[in-house]
Scaffold this motif. Structure first.
Motif, mmCIF file in Angstrom:
data_model
loop_
_atom_site.group_PDB
_atom_site.id
_atom_site.type_symbol
_atom_site.label_atom_id
_atom_site.label_comp_id
_atom_site.label_asym_id
_atom_site.label_seq_id
_atom_site.Cartn_x
_atom_site.Cartn_y
_atom_site.Cartn_z
ATOM 1 N N ASP A 1 2.465 -4.603 2.883
ATOM 2 C CA ASP A 1 1.271 -4.090 3.566
ATOM 3 C C ASP A 1 1.586 -2.969 4.548
ATOM 4 O O ASP A 1 0.855 -2.776 5.520
ATOM 5 N N THR B 1 -5.938 -3.290 0.319
ATOM 6 C CA THR B 1 -5.906 -3.503 1.766
ATOM 7 C C THR B 1 -6.768 -4.683 2.198
ATOM 8 O O THR B 1 -6.671 -5.138 3.336
ATOM 9 N N LEU C 1 -7.398 1.828 -3.668
ATOM 10 C CA LEU C 1 -6.571 1.445 -2.540
ATOM 11 C C LEU C 1 -7.224 0.379 -1.678
ATOM 12 O O LEU C 1 -6.564 -0.581 -1.250
ATOM 13 N N THR D 1 1.689 3.240 -5.866
ATOM 14 C CA THR D 1 1.202 3.783 -4.610
ATOM 15 C C THR D 1 2.244 3.490 -3.537
ATOM 16 O O THR D 1 2.978 2.502 -3.635
ATOM 17 N N ILE E 1 -1.432 8.346 2.028
ATOM 18 C CA ILE E 1 -1.226 7.424 0.914
ATOM 19 C C ILE E 1 -1.651 8.118 -0.362
ATOM 20 O O ILE E 1 -2.655 8.843 -0.387
ATOM 21 N N ILE F 1 3.008 1.317 4.917
ATOM 22 C CA ILE F 1 3.032 2.600 4.204
ATOM 23 C C ILE F 1 4.459 3.118 4.174
ATOM 24 O O ILE F 1 5.137 3.167 5.203
ATOM 25 N N TYR G 1 1.536 2.609 -0.640
ATOM 26 C CA TYR G 1 1.058 1.493 0.172
ATOM 27 C C TYR G 1 1.672 0.213 -0.391
ATOM 28 O O TYR G 1 1.263 -0.296 -1.443
#
Length: 352
Positions: free
Chosen positions: A114, A64, A60, A32, A16, A116, A34
């Motif tokens: 949510d 999450t 990050l 990002t 990431i 990658i 992510y």
């Protein structure tokens, strides 16, 4: 504020990182991979002062966590709600993950926001992300190959182009869930932002916040933004639809009668009168969700260290209508094999 090291990580073997786009005028967009999240967007005011105008976080791990929500993310496979988490297609009934009471919302518990994404190409003003959503992910049929390209043009446009193909018929409705405050992220609320919508009708909601199927004319209602009006002017009106949505959280039908040769229509214009910042929205989608951050409550603290307040941002999410798989009168959201899903959203920034 947005540091590279704060977004570097490896999760489940996938890297990431952070990706910065710039144009010749000094605008900068930071992403990002992510959830394809737009982490920051720096645009100038009438005096040339740049500020970040999207809500989000500076690391990050904050994305999450549960508080990460949908800030700045790509939404899929289906943006907005699907009633009762079910739909029928080609004689089969599919059951989706329910994550909004009895509804399926924004792709489920682990939606596109949510996961990658693979970064295919990086340039100074463009980045492309891709991923295959496997068959039956969150209950959806078909292996869905998705590519999303973000380009920051020298016309001060953040252009988002979505493409997808599938090996089985499946619903798809992709959008971006950025929260905008043209005063600067975390700077008060957006009730004094002046909004214009290219829409004469919206989809009415029921008590579960899914469409009834009725298209309501905005004339004579608090939903009339056909001429410029402050977002907050009628937001506390006792109109039943405002009560059901806890504010504006409705899909507006975009008037496409004046679309250009590429099928793109003007959808919205937002003006912040003090800074002079202006954002216009263009799309080839038939609808756009107006959401006024009704469920922010000050408990989430963003990049600037300030709490994100109720009505602290406005979302303008280009889309097909909510619950279309269960609403045969709505434009279809079914993507079939050998066809290509193509959606465009443009956020253009100006000053006045």
């Amino acid at each position: 504020m947005i540091k590279e090291d704060s977004f570097k990580d490896v999760i489940n073997g996938e890297e990431i990182g952070l990706y910065r786009l710039k144009n010749k005028n000094g605008l900068e967009a930071v992403f990002t991979n992510y959830g394809q999240r737009l982490v920051a967007l720096y645009v100038p005011d009438k005096d040339g002062n740049f500020l970040d105008v999207v809500l989000g976080f500076s690391s990050l791990h904050e994305y999450t966590e549960p508080k990460g929500g949908y800030f700045g993310a790509v939404i899929g496979r289906y943006g907005n709600r699907i009633a009762n988490g079910k739909f029928s297609l080609n004689g089969n009934e599919y059951t989706l993950v329910k994550n909004n009471g009895e509804n399926h919302l924004h792709g489920g518990v682990t939606g596109f926001n949510d996961v990658i994404w693979k970064t295919n190409s990086i340039g100074s003003n463009a980045v492309e992300f891709s991923r295959t959503s496997p068959d039956m992910e969150e209950g959806y049929p078909g292996n869905l190959d998705v590519t999303v390209t973000y380009k920051l043009t020298d016309a001060n446009e953040l252009k988002i182009e979505y493409k997808a193909t599938t090996d089985k018929a499946t619903p798809i409705n992709l959008t971006n869930h950025s929260f905008f405050n043209l005063k600067g992220e975390g700077v008060g609320d957006v009730l004094d932002h002046v909004l214009t919508l290219n829409s004469n009708t919206f989809t009415a909601l029921n008590e579960n916040q899914v469409p009834t199927g009725e298209l309501v004319n905005v004339k004579g209602t608090p939903f009339d933004f056909t001429t410029p009006k402050e977002i907050g002017k009628e937001i506390n009106n006792s109109h039943e639809q405002l009560t059901l949505g806890n504010g504006y959280d409705h899909n507006f039908i975009v008037d496409s009668s004046k679309k250009n040769t590429e099928g793109i229509s003007f959808a919205a214009r937002v003006v912040e009168p003090v800074s002079g910042r202006v954002m216009e929205v263009y799309t080839n989608e038939p609808g756009m969700q107006l959401y006024t951050s009704n469920f922010l409550d000050g408990s989430v603290v963003g990049k600037c260290g300030k709490p994100y307040l109720k009505r602290g941002a406005v979302c303008l999410e280009t889309q097909h209508y909510p619950d279309s798989p269960n609403q045969p009168k709505f434009p279809s959201t079914i993507l079939n094999p050998n066809d290509t899903y193509s959606s465009v959203c443009i956020y253009k920034f100006l000053v006045e």
